[in-house]
Design an enzyme around this catalytic site. Structure first.
Site, PDB file in Angstrom:
ATOM      1  N   GLU A   1     -28.428 -16.034 -67.870  1.00  9.21           N
ATOM      2  CA  GLU A   1     -28.248 -17.290 -67.148  1.00  9.21           C
ATOM      3  C   GLU A   1     -26.812 -17.797 -67.278  1.00  9.21           C
ATOM      4  O   GLU A   1     -26.262 -18.387 -66.364  1.00  9.21           O
ATOM      5  CB  GLU A   1     -29.219 -18.331 -67.714  1.00  9.21           C
ATOM      6  CG  GLU A   1     -29.160 -19.664 -67.021  1.00  9.21           C
ATOM      7  CD  GLU A   1     -30.307 -20.562 -67.402  1.00  9.21           C
ATOM      8  OE1 GLU A   1     -30.948 -20.292 -68.439  1.00  9.21           O
ATOM      9  OE2 GLU A   1     -30.575 -21.533 -66.674  1.00  9.21           O
TER      10      GLU A   1
ATOM     11  N   GLU B   1     -40.640 -21.932 -65.998  1.00  9.33           N
ATOM     12  CA  GLU B   1     -39.918 -22.323 -64.794  1.00  9.33           C
ATOM     13  C   GLU B   1     -40.255 -21.314 -63.699  1.00  9.33           C
ATOM     14  O   GLU B   1     -41.159 -21.538 -62.914  1.00  9.33           O
ATOM     15  CB  GLU B   1     -38.419 -22.408 -65.085  1.00  9.33           C
ATOM     16  CG  GLU B   1     -37.714 -23.290 -64.106  1.00  9.33           C
ATOM     17  CD  GLU B   1     -36.413 -23.892 -64.620  1.00  9.33           C
ATOM     18  OE1 GLU B   1     -35.815 -24.633 -63.863  1.00  9.33           O
ATOM     19  OE2 GLU B   1     -35.994 -23.617 -65.752  1.00  9.33           O
TER      20      GLU B   1
HETATM   21  C1  BGC Z   1     -32.563 -23.000 -63.252  1.00  9.33           C
HETATM   22  C2  BGC Z   1     -31.340 -22.669 -62.475  1.00  9.33           C
HETATM   23  C3  BGC Z   1     -31.267 -23.684 -61.388  1.00  9.33           C
HETATM   24  C4  BGC Z   1     -30.963 -24.969 -62.091  1.00  9.33           C
HETATM   25  C5  BGC Z   1     -30.615 -26.120 -61.249  1.00  9.33           C
HETATM   26  C6  BGC Z   1     -32.305 -24.301 -63.906  1.00  9.33           C
HETATM   27  O1  BGC Z   1     -33.280 -24.694 -64.773  1.00  9.33           O
HETATM   28  O2  BGC Z   1     -32.946 -21.987 -64.125  1.00  9.33           O
HETATM   29  O3  BGC Z   1     -30.957 -21.436 -62.325  1.00  9.33           O
HETATM   30  O4  BGC Z   1     -30.495 -23.415 -60.318  1.00  9.33           O
HETATM   31  O5  BGC Z   1     -31.979 -25.279 -63.004  1.00  9.33           O
HETATM   32  O6  BGC Z   1     -30.744 -27.273 -61.920  1.00  9.33           O
END
Ligand code: BGC
Length: 746
Positions: free
Chosen positions: A639, A367
């Site tokens: 997270e 990501e």
């Molecule tokens: C991210 C987040 C993001 C979110 C929103 C995630 O996969 O890591 O921090 O804001 O998706 O959907």
């Protein structure tokens, strides 16, 4: 002598901005993730110029070389921007590297963000199908200027970098290193011609972002050798970067380095990386002591596993090299509580790990995107800790450019998602709140002026979506994302209604925009957005608040937002404060809020006179809580507060990055309340110094380098309370002493 184009009578700036060089690409086939091409051109100089500057960029990542030397100290250049709008050019003084006679300029170009696999959708080639190099060497002789440009005089070949990917890692075969490739006299007869590559040169801009550099080296804390010969290294800290090795052995020996954030059953646990392989390979040349560090990748890790090492790995042979945007540190806080200090240090580490060119959600999994909501939540803390004007200024330019082109603020900037992003609270409204947060920190109106079209475009877009009652109650919302009580697989299904969250955030951003319009003396706009702010507040109260001040859903998030965004009538605030205190007590001072609510709960408790409850919430250690990860040995912000469960297993939700700065937003309250410093006027020309001790703390010390100079605040409790503060000349502070009967001393 090789042909140069002469540019007589041009001044330095005009030369450096006359960026007419061609982009070039090798004429041979290349696959994404495969070998990184090397480019070179030999040229001759009658004399060394008075000054010489190399301007260089790439579609991909560029490592420039001149006469056998690596040029500059940037890594992963040109960073990640919205390349089609803004492709940054690095400019580096190279006078010392030139010599009379033959010279060689060259570069290795990796895939990086432009070509490699980026985004959880698994796509590569977001910006182009092939790597391309652009460079211009400006030679200033005083009486004339000459320029060497990327063009048909270059040749290209594959070299030692066999595979490179930001997510998957790098493979380097040192046997294939073309010795002397960037020096005169190298036999490049087997190298291939280059072709011109079509790229709009109007996208070229001087680098405004902070360069990405190798900023620190970390020695292993522990080396663990497994019976099969593998060695697992613990660097003691989750960090972002890569591992440098120093080794000797037989030619062809292959060393593999895998990376992970955690160990499970004493083995690397790569589940938090999702599909990112994060694996580097080095194949020895066998010619003595060899030192290698990958150049076109980075990983988020604490542990590295080495296989294939010839002999025994010694601690001195391995270093983790931390890589991030090189920003100036501007904020520090320390307290009498070691756990709180660790929480704070974790925030700093997560910020460092996630400012690699763009502000990202996380640095380890497949990501690493510029998620808007994450930096929106974390923006004020980021601006306190480091000077982020360059990084976030560059990012906001990209946001504005993409928004203007697409008609929406993308969920991630630069945008690599395949579908359009509908307007959302906390994510899309970063267009308003981040410039506002930067203005609050730095007091620079130019920040607002630059972002104004983007700020207004977002608000007007949402304004058009309001129903006849002024409610934003349709469309997708992330809402109170990652509420710990939401179903594991559906993190946007929080306890608090997502449209309530959206309405609350719209109250906030319409006020910020009205204020912005006032600062910029846009009187009509200010009136319009003031009226809009009033309208959406009234709509919120009408739809979601009882007369006495209960807010529907009765959740901590709902109350925190209503209180902090000044949505309630004054007579409703006490009830809301009481209900908020009840909500946090009901959850046993564990965290019951997600991305949207969590940053505002401590401030809302404080604002409504519930400092004691705020400290109870802050100091709780049960799962999930602010200090729980610290009790589990966390070295970064996770997270989710319960990313690792009390039994040591990963939360099954899959949203378990162990390095995500978003929740580090809690540090804002630590700065304001524990440290006791808050700007009253943007840029801290006027500030409030009001430490509010609690939670058993006996001491705290804060330092902040503001644009006006350094502010320090410290307090200590023995039999008495002592507060000391210093402020820069030309600023004023309103000081509120804790527990002082008169409360206010100016
Ligand atoms: C991210 C987040 C993001 C979110 C929103 C995630 O996969 O890591 O921090 O804001 O998706 O959907």
């Amino acid at each position: 002598m090789t042909t140069h184009s002469a540019i007589p009578d041009a001044d330095a700036d005009a030369v450096s901005r006359d960026w007419s060089a061609a982009f070039i690409t090798p004429s041979f086939d290349l696959e994404a993730g495969g070998p990184a091409p090397y480019f070179r051109r030999e040229f001759s100089l009658d004399e060394v110029p008075r000054r010489a500057a190399l301007h260089v960029t790439a579609i991909g990542l560029v490592e420039p070389h001149l006469n056998g030397a690596r040029v500059g100290d940037e890594v992963l250049a040109p960073g990640w921007t919205s390349y089609r709008h803004r492709l940054q050019v690095s400019s580096i003084e190279v006078t010392e590297l030139l010599r009379p006679g033959a010279n060689v300029v060259g570069a290795i170009v990796g895939d990086g963000w432009a070509l490699g696999r980026i985004g959880y959708e698994g796509n590569s080639h977001h910006y182009a199908q092939r790597p391309a190099l652009w460079l211009q060497l400006d030679l200033d002789y005083g009486d004339r200027r000459e320029v060497i440009t990327s063009g048909p005089e270059f040749t290209a070949a594959a070299g030692a970098v066999l595979a490179n990917s930001l997510y998957d890692g790098e493979t380097y075969d040192a046997r294939l290193h073309p010795h002397g490739w960037s020096e005169p006299g190298f036999d490049a007869s087997a190298w291939s011609p280059v072709a011109e590559f079509d790229w709009d040169r109007s996208s070229l801009v001087p680098t405004t972002d902070s360069p990405i550099r190798r900023v620190e080296e970390v020695a292993p804390k522990e080396l663990m050798t497994r019976p099969d010969g593998r060695v697992i290294i613990d660097f003691g800290q989750i960090l972002t970067g890569r591992v440098r090795i120093t080794v000797s052995g037989q030619a062809g020996t292959e060393i593999t380095l895998r990376h992970a954030e955690l160990l499970t059953d004493d083995e690397l646990d790569t589940s938090t990386l999702r599909t990112a392989a994060a694996t580097d390979r080095y194949i020895l040349a066998g010619d003595g002591i060899e030192t290698w560090e990958p150049r076109f990748t980075f990983h988020g890790f604490r542990y590295a596993e080495i296989t294939g090492w010839p002999g025994t790995v010694a601690t001195e042979q391995v270093r983790a090299v931390i890589v991030h945007s090189d920003m100036r540190r501007t904020g520090w806080l320390e307290t009498s509580d070691a756990r709180l200090n660790q929480l704070y240090v974790n925030v700093v580490h997560s910020m460092r790990g996630n400012f690699v060119g763009v502000p990202t959600d996380c640095p380890q999994r497949d990501e690493r995107l510029g998620w808007t909501g994450d930096i929106n939540a974390f923006g004020p803390v980021a601006a306190f800790l480091y000077d982020v004007r360059a990084v976030l200024g560059s990012w906001l330019e990209d946001l504005a450019a993409e928004q203007a082109e697409k008609g929406f603020v993308p969920f991630v900037v630069p945008d690599v998602l395949t579908s359009p992003s509908p307007p959302t609270a906390l994510w899309g409204d970063v267009a308003v709140s981040l410039p506002w947060a930067l203005y609050r920190e730095y007091g620079d109106e130019a920040i607002l002026r630059r972002s104004y079209p983007s700020m207004t475009a977002f608000v007007r877009q949402v304004e058009a979506l309001l129903d006849e009652n002024g409610l934003w109650n349709t469309g997708f919302q992330y809402g109170d994302w990652l509420d710990p009580d939401a179903p594991a697989e559906r993190p946007s299904e929080a306890k608090t209604d997502r449209h309530l969250v959206a309405q609350a955030y719209f109250c906030k951003v319409t006020s910020e925009l009205a204020e912005t319009a006032r600062v910029l003396e846009m009187t009509e706009d200010a009136q319009h957005f003031d009226a809009l702010a009033q309208r959406v507040r009234a709509a919120f109260r009408h739809e979601y608040v009882t007369g006495s001040g209960r807010v529907v859903d009765d959740t901590a998030t709902a109350y925190a937002l209503a209180i902090m965004f000044d949505i309630l009538e004054p007579e409703q605030v006490p009830m809301a404060g009481e209900r908020l205190a009840t909500a946090v007590a009901r959850s046993g001072y564990r965290i019951s809020t997600g991305f949207a609510g969590t940053p505002h709960v401590l401030p809302a408790l404080t604002k409504t006179g519930r400092l004691e409850e705020a400290y109870l919430l802050l100091m709780e250690t049960g799962c999930p809580s602010f200090l729980y990860p610290v009790t589990m040995g966390a070295t970064t912000i996770w997270e989710r507060w319960d990313a690792i469960r009390p039994d040591g297993s990963l939360n099954p939700s899959g949203m378990t990055s162990l390095n995500h700065y978003a929740y580090g937003a809690v540090a804002d309250w630590l700065h304001h309340v524990v440290g006791g410093l808050e700007p009253v006027e943007p840029g801290y020309r006027r500030m409030r110094i009001a430490p509010r001790p609690g939670g058993g703390l006996t001491h705290a010390a804060l330092t902040h380098e503001t644009v006006h100079g350094t502010v320090t605040v410290s307090w200590r409790i023995d039999n008495d309370i002592h507060v000391e503060a210093t402020i820069p000349e030309g600023t004023r502070a309103q000081v509120e002493l804790p527990l002082h009967p008169d409360d206010l001393i100016t």
